[in-house]
Structures are given as C-alpha cells and as structure tokens.
Design an enzyme around this catalytic site. Sequence first.
Site, PDB file in Angstrom:
ATOM      1  N   ASP A  42      58.193  67.930   4.715  1.00 61.37           N
ATOM      2  CA  ASP A  42      56.800  67.815   5.124  1.00 61.37           C
ATOM      3  C   ASP A  42      56.722  66.636   6.086  1.00 61.37           C
ATOM      4  OD1 ASP A  42      55.446  65.406   3.247  1.00 61.37           O
ATOM      5  OD2 ASP A  42      57.070  66.496   2.251  1.00 61.37           O
ATOM      6  N   GLU A 129      46.014  62.619  -4.118  1.00 63.37           N
ATOM      7  CA  GLU A 129      46.636  61.480  -4.797  1.00 63.37           C
ATOM      8  C   GLU A 129      45.721  60.277  -4.608  1.00 63.37           C
ATOM      9  OE1 GLU A 129      50.194  60.286  -2.298  1.00 63.37           O
ATOM     10  OE2 GLU A 129      49.635  62.161  -1.290  1.00 63.37           O
TER      11      GLU A 129
END
Length: 244
Positions: A42, A129
């Site tokens: 990613d 997150e």
Amino acid sequence: MAPAPLVAADYRAPGLPPRFGDTDPHPWEGRTPASYPVHGIDAARYQGKIDWRTAHANGVEFAWLKATEGGDHIDPGFSANAGGARAAGVAVGAYHFYYFCRPAIEQADWFIRNVPKHKGDLPPVLDIEWNHTSPTCQLRPPAATVRAEMRVFLNALEAHYGTQPVVYTDPKFYADNDLGQMAGVEFWLRTVTAHPSEKYPNERWSFWQYSGTGVVPGIGGTVDLNAFGGSREGWANWLAGRAQ
C-alpha cells in the site's frame, strides 16, 4: 541531490518474500509472511511515481493507494500510480484515511466523488486508526459511535461500488473499539511484530500488513508490505468475487 534509491537485495531478511527487503526486519518465527504466496503493497504520495512493471516482476500482485482523507483532502499518489499499476497487471484499489472530526457520510461522499468506479479494481478500503499526530483533530469518540460511523461509511461505499469495502486497522484501535463484534466485516490487519493470530485472536482476516519499512524493486523508498491470507487459488477466487 536526492538520496540513492534503496536496493532490496541489500535488505534481504528471513521470513520475507524472496525479492523483498526490509530496513527494520522483524525476526519472524512460526508462520512467516513468506509462507503466503500472494503479496502486495500500500502506498501514498510519499512513494512518488512507482515503476510498476519492475515491482510486479518482483512479486507485487496487488496495491492499495491512498486516494482521500477526511472530507477535503486528495492524495495525488492515487492518480499518479493507479493507471500504471493496472497496465502492469497489478490489482489496484483506493483507500480512505478516516478523520474523526467529520461525519462519516461526508467522508464517504468525498471518496465517491474522487474515486471513479473502475471495472476490475479491488474493493475500496476504509483505513481507520487513532491519529495522535493530527494537528487538527485528535478526537477519540466512544466505541459505539466509532462502530456506528464505520457502518455508515461502509454501507455508502458498498451501495455505490457494488462490492463490500475492506477495513484496515491496527491492534490498538481494534481493541479500543471492540471491532471483533462487527459481524461481516472483512479485515486487513496491521501487525509488524507477530502473526495476526497473536494480535487479533479468533479474528478472520483477508490481508496482513506485516511491515512498514519494506524495500521493493521499482519503489524508491520504503513501503508497506502486505500478504493475502490464502492460497494462490484463493486469491483468484477472491478477486473474481470481490473486484468491482
């Protein structure tokens, strides 16, 4: 003068796929990342323009690229890299970084406005997150609120793209918000010092982010490394059933 690109061969480590390296490798034991046959990355703007043909030739089979954040930020890394990844045969998708000071539906709308549907792309990803370094928002809503807002975001994207989004998170956020009780969620889990079975007991997952300091041919600096949690046949079946 820009620093010389990192060379993966200089950072080989046990437990990694054969052509990947890691500038800060974990001493893997038990089920290692290399035991999984399908790997990817990613990336965001920090990785610059990637040489996708080289990356693919050295083991990168999928890539999620950061596309949006909050309700008003676009990451240029997606537009710079998505087309090249597709052309090189890398399965590519977009991810959204969640911002806790903006309603989930506004963030979903922002993602939808900026990430066109593309037949064959990976499902979209919600990256959620705690962001303790944010200069503008360090809000930590109650767990029930977090889960409810996640559902709003995920439902909006599924309705638009026609495939269930994937949720990326880390051990602390997962535990703080009791994400294990969210039935039906498909997880991409971060754990760079242990297998997911140790950090997320009894949780099912499809993707494992096992390093944030990876080195891959075709990518100038470090990059996050990920594995698909199944066989090569399982990967083909997953793509067939979950791609846009």
